[in-house]
Design an enzyme around this catalytic site. Structure first.
Site, PDB file in Angstrom:
ATOM      1  CG  HIS A  43      -2.039  -1.124   1.442  1.00 34.16           C
ATOM      2  ND1 HIS A  43      -2.800  -1.584   2.597  1.00 34.16           N
ATOM      3  CD2 HIS A  43      -2.109  -2.200   0.666  1.00 34.16           C
ATOM      4  CE1 HIS A  43      -3.248  -2.302   2.277  1.00 34.16           C
ATOM      5  NE2 HIS A  43      -3.195  -2.566   0.727  1.00 34.16           N
ATOM      6  CB  THR A  44       1.798   3.622  -2.239  1.00 31.23           C
ATOM      7  OG1 THR A  44       2.441   2.726  -2.887  1.00 31.23           O
ATOM      8  CG2 THR A  44       3.015   4.393  -2.769  1.00 31.23           C
ATOM      9  NE  ARG A 146      -8.529 -28.222  12.517  1.00 34.66           N
ATOM     10  CZ  ARG A 146      -9.263 -29.344  12.223  1.00 34.66           C
ATOM     11  NH1 ARG A 146      -9.861 -29.110  12.233  1.00 34.66           N
ATOM     12  NH2 ARG A 146      -9.173 -29.948  11.730  1.00 34.66           N
ATOM     13  CD  GLN A 229      -4.601  -9.227   0.423  1.00 37.38           C
ATOM     14  OE1 GLN A 229      -5.270  -9.544   0.752  1.00 37.38           O
ATOM     15  NE2 GLN A 229      -3.025  -9.061  -0.261  1.00 37.38           N
ATOM     16  CG  ASP A 338      -3.587  11.261 -12.425  1.00 37.06           C
ATOM     17  OD1 ASP A 338      -4.416  10.288 -11.481  1.00 37.06           O
ATOM     18  OD2 ASP A 338      -2.528  11.043 -12.268  1.00 37.06           O
TER      19      ASP A 338
HETATM   20  P1  GDP Z   1      -3.004  -0.402  -2.814  1.00 38.53           P
HETATM   21  O1  GDP Z   1      -2.467  -1.763  -2.838  1.00 38.53           O
HETATM   22  O2  GDP Z   1      -4.514  -0.448  -3.095  1.00 38.53           O
HETATM   23  O3  GDP Z   1      -2.661   0.545  -1.403  1.00 38.53           O
HETATM   24  O4  GDP Z   1      -2.212   0.480  -4.282  1.00 38.53           O
HETATM   25  P2  GDP Z   1      -0.612   1.162  -4.513  1.00 38.53           P
HETATM   26  O5  GDP Z   1      -0.325   1.555  -3.432  1.00 38.53           O
HETATM   27  O6  GDP Z   1      -0.277  -0.880  -4.551  1.00 38.53           O
HETATM   28  O7  GDP Z   1      -0.903   1.048  -6.056  1.00 38.53           O
HETATM   29  C1  GDP Z   1      -1.846   2.663  -5.685  1.00 38.53           C
HETATM   30  C2  GDP Z   1      -0.641   3.319  -7.087  1.00 38.53           C
HETATM   31  O8  GDP Z   1      -1.244   3.939  -6.924  1.00 38.53           O
HETATM   32  C3  GDP Z   1       0.243   4.119  -6.273  1.00 38.53           C
HETATM   33  O9  GDP Z   1       1.282   3.966  -6.845  1.00 38.53           O
HETATM   34  C4  GDP Z   1      -0.254   5.052  -5.896  1.00 38.53           C
HETATM   35  O10 GDP Z   1       0.890   6.375  -5.275  1.00 38.53           O
HETATM   36  C5  GDP Z   1      -0.263   5.706  -7.161  1.00 38.53           C
HETATM   37  N1  GDP Z   1      -1.613   6.223  -6.706  1.00 38.53           N
HETATM   38  C6  GDP Z   1      -3.193   6.562  -5.827  1.00 38.53           C
HETATM   39  N2  GDP Z   1      -3.852   7.097  -6.718  1.00 38.53           N
HETATM   40  C7  GDP Z   1      -3.276   7.984  -7.346  1.00 38.53           C
HETATM   41  C8  GDP Z   1      -4.235   8.890  -8.447  1.00 38.53           C
HETATM   42  O11 GDP Z   1      -4.812   9.056  -8.010  1.00 38.53           O
HETATM   43  N3  GDP Z   1      -3.073   9.090  -9.631  1.00 38.53           N
HETATM   44  C9  GDP Z   1      -1.630   8.632 -10.116  1.00 38.53           C
HETATM   45  N4  GDP Z   1      -1.861   8.757 -11.112  1.00 38.53           N
HETATM   46  N5  GDP Z   1      -1.388   7.924  -9.066  1.00 38.53           N
HETATM   47  C10 GDP Z   1      -2.319   7.382  -7.677  1.00 38.53           C
HETATM   48  P1  IMO Z   2      -2.560  -4.723  -2.048  1.00 38.28           P
HETATM   49  O1  IMO Z   2      -3.122  -4.350  -1.101  1.00 38.28           O
HETATM   50  C1  IMO Z   2      -2.874  -7.131  -6.207  1.00 38.28           C
HETATM   51  C2  IMO Z   2      -2.571 -11.366  -6.165  1.00 38.28           C
HETATM   52  C3  IMO Z   2      -0.951 -11.963  -6.978  1.00 38.28           C
HETATM   53  C4  IMO Z   2      -2.169 -13.524  -7.213  1.00 38.28           C
HETATM   54  C5  IMO Z   2      -2.636 -13.561  -6.197  1.00 38.28           C
HETATM   55  C6  IMO Z   2      -2.816 -14.810  -5.073  1.00 38.28           C
HETATM   56  O2  IMO Z   2      -1.161  -4.538  -2.742  1.00 38.28           O
HETATM   57  O3  IMO Z   2      -4.040  -4.410  -3.665  1.00 38.28           O
HETATM   58  P2  IMO Z   2      -1.438 -14.625  -3.775  1.00 38.28           P
HETATM   59  O4  IMO Z   2       1.037 -14.131  -3.488  1.00 38.28           O
HETATM   60  O5  IMO Z   2      -1.790 -13.079  -1.872  1.00 38.28           O
HETATM   61  O6  IMO Z   2      -0.956 -16.178  -3.200  1.00 38.28           O
HETATM   62  O7  IMO Z   2      -1.013 -14.477  -4.566  1.00 38.28           O
HETATM   63  O8  IMO Z   2      -3.224 -12.640  -5.792  1.00 38.28           O
HETATM   64  N1  IMO Z   2      -1.916 -10.473  -5.182  1.00 38.28           N
HETATM   65  C7  IMO Z   2      -2.454  -9.080  -5.145  1.00 38.28           C
HETATM   66  N2  IMO Z   2      -2.481  -8.511  -6.298  1.00 38.28           N
HETATM   67  N3  IMO Z   2      -2.045  -6.451  -4.800  1.00 38.28           N
HETATM   68  C8  IMO Z   2      -2.419  -7.866  -4.007  1.00 38.28           C
HETATM   69  O9  IMO Z   2      -2.595  -6.522  -3.063  1.00 38.28           O
HETATM   70  C9  IMO Z   2      -2.289  -8.133  -4.058  1.00 38.28           C
HETATM   71  N4  IMO Z   2      -1.987  -9.188  -3.548  1.00 38.28           N
HETATM   72  C10 IMO Z   2      -1.968 -10.672  -4.016  1.00 38.28           C
HETATM   73  O10 IMO Z   2      -0.700 -11.100  -7.667  1.00 38.28           O
HETATM   74  O11 IMO Z   2      -2.387 -12.765  -8.422  1.00 38.28           O
HETATM   75 MG    MG Z   3      -1.254  -2.741  -3.658  1.00 39.07          MG
END
Ligand code: GDP
Ligand code: IMO
Ligand code: MG
Length: 441
Positions: A43-44, A146, A229, A338
């Site tokens: 999560h970013t 378990r 996820q 965007d």
């Molecule tokens: P998460 O796993 O759901 O928290 O999402 P991630 O962090 O894996 O991926 C989302 C990516 O999109 C990150 O690199 C964020 O910094 C970026 N991001 C989030 N909102 C926006 C947006 O509105 N515009 C752009 N361009 N990037 C965004």
């Molecule tokens: P966030 O929280 C995107 C995907 C993997 C794979 C499948 C199973 O950042 O949104 P695993 O390692 O869980 O057994 O992999 O689920 N996957 C994700 N894809 N964002 C995630 O988390 C993911 N967590 C697991 O790429 O397809």
């Molecule tokens: Mg993510």
């Protein structure tokens, strides 16, 4: 609207921008709680020039006064957690007993889970799931079995941990040798030493977090539940078997956090303005072409956890509506709008057809996804850079029309629109989050 709490979940295949929204809401909450998944999440959160990638630590950690909780439903990897904690400390962010609690009932990712994840994917070859290799599937398998599970609380008791690790290592050695011809036996003593050390370092944070949260609910403290996820990766309701191994929708909150179902509160469903997926499995709106490449480059669609390029495609209103219904989503947050700037035409998938027949709203969406043909609606795009927009009215007319079409296709208001990765690049629209007190009924 029930409850004062807020649950933030992904509606697609993960990486929708949950971290950004949790960070945006966290300042109004006393607790931020992870209830599913583990270090497979990435999560970013971006604050000014600082970018944080969180895997296990909840996204409320940057707010002082917020207590972050890793719930019992999380696949807890102590090595990753400690690395993340040290990373925060080295950047001047305090992490300690005051602001982080870890459930004593969370299951612990052990070295053999990561090894099994890797070997199993190798064995599957072209049929592999494309996991994150974080040991998630093997960990939850052992949880269900378990007698092969280690819980976080066990890390605090040398006798219990030694007995468990010695016994489990014997079983694992037999399995690895027979199934994968992997003949490097686990050094149980070394693993014990390593995990007891993790236990010592984390001891002050390990507690019965369900009890902590139920007390917080009784006291009226506001809680944010942070999903990992996305709904289409849910173990039960996603595109099985191309899913993760835990319940990631809002339905997973009560079991994974140890709270009553009513505690879920307002449910905010996070969706990208298009779609991405990492790993294998059905993806009806995928654009394995120039459009997909353009979305990937504009959206920097490379995994936060594994760095893998993400598959990209158009917004799938059928999938998002299904996921929103499943979790009782109250409002959507539409992210990365965007990224769509500069497309002459934008497509939305409004329906699926299977064997020449339309899929109805109550037909099984995940089951249809493998073979369904998408019905697309085309909308005119916009050229303007919308990253500086502050209000809905600042958006070009075509962007506003796109948001409104998503509202009507999914039957949900879009509460928040994100036009860039930074905290301030957030437009509040049809939301209850603007006034958290409104959720207090
Ligand atoms: P998460 O796993 O759901 O928290 O999402 P991630 O962090 O894996 O991926 C989302 C990516 O999109 C990150 O690199 C964020 O910094 C970026 N991001 C989030 N909102 C926006 C947006 O509105 N515009 C752009 N361009 N990037 C965004
Ligand atoms: P966030 O929280 C995107 C995907 C993997 C794979 C499948 C199973 O950042 O949104 P695993 O390692 O869980 O057994 O992999 O689920 N996957 C994700 N894809 N964002 C995630 O988390 C993911 N967590 C697991 O790429 O397809
Ligand atoms: Mg993510």
């Amino acid at each position: 609207m029930s409850g004062q709490n807020v649950t933030i979940i992904g509606l697609q295949w993960g990486d929708e921008g949950k971290g950004k929204v949790v960070d945006a809401v966290a300042g109004t909450c006393r607790y931020v709680v992870r209830y599913c998944g583990g270090a497979n999440a990435g999560h970013t959160v971006i604050v000014g020039d600082e970018k944080y990638a969180l895997h296990l630590i909840p996204s409320g950690i940057l707010h002082s006064g917020v207590r972050n909780v890793i719930g019992n439903g999380v696949a807890f990897d102590p090595a990753v957690a400690l690395e993340e904690i040290e990373g925060f400390r080295s950047r001047g962010v305090e992490v300690g007993d005051e602001n982080l609690a870890i459930s004593s009932a969370a299951n612990v990712v052990m070295p053999w889970h990561k090894l099994a994840d890797r070997l199993n994917e190798q064995r599957l070859g072209s049929g592999k799931i494309g996991t994150t290799a974080r040991g998630i599937g093997p960990l939850y398998s052992d949880k269900a079995a378990r007698t092969l599970a280690v819980r976080t609380g066990d890390l605090l008791d040398a006798d219990v941990l030694t007995e468990k690790i010695t016994r489990i290592a014997e079983v694992k050695n037999t399995i690895f040798s027979a199934l994968y011809a992997h003949d490097e036996p686990i050094n149980a003593e070394a693993v014990c030493g390593e995990y007891l050390d993790y236990g010592r370092r984390l001891a002050g944070m390990i507690t019965d977090t369900g009890a902590v949260l139920r007390r917080a609910i009784a006291e009226g403290s506001r809680i944010c539940f942070e999903g990992g996820q996305g709904s289409m990766l849910d173990i039960d309701h996603g595109t099985f078997p191309f899913v993760t191994s835990s319940p990631v929708t809002a339905c997973g909150v009560p079991a994974g956090a140890g709270v009553p179902p009513k505690a879920v509160g307002c449910v905010v469903g996070i969706a990208k303005a298009y779609t991405s997926r990492v790993g294998a499995g059905p993806f009806p709106t995928e654009q394995d072409n120039e459009t997909g490449n353009r979305l990937r480059e504009r959206g920097h669609e490379y995994g936060t956890t594994t760095g893998r390029p993400r598959r990209c495609g158009w917004f799938d209103a059928v999938a998002v509506k299904y996921a929103a219904e499943l979790s009782g989503v109250d409002e959507l947050a539409l992210m990365l709008l965007d990224v769509l700037s500069g497309f002459e035409t934008i497509c939305i998938c409004t329906g699926y057809r299977l064997d020449g027949k339309d899929i109805g709203p109550f037909d099984s969406i995940p089951a249809a996804m493998g073979a369904a043909e998408c019905v697309y609606e085309e909308m005119p795009g916009w050229d303007e850079d919308i990253a500086p927009a502050k209000e809905f009215s600042d958006l070009p007319a075509n962007a506003r029309a796109y948001v409104e079409r998503i509202e009507s296709l999914t039957g949900r208001p879009v509460g928040l629109i994100s036009v860039g990765p930074e905290r301030k690049q957030t437009i509040l629209h049809n939301t209850q989050l603007k006034a958290p007190a409104q959720c207090n009924t």
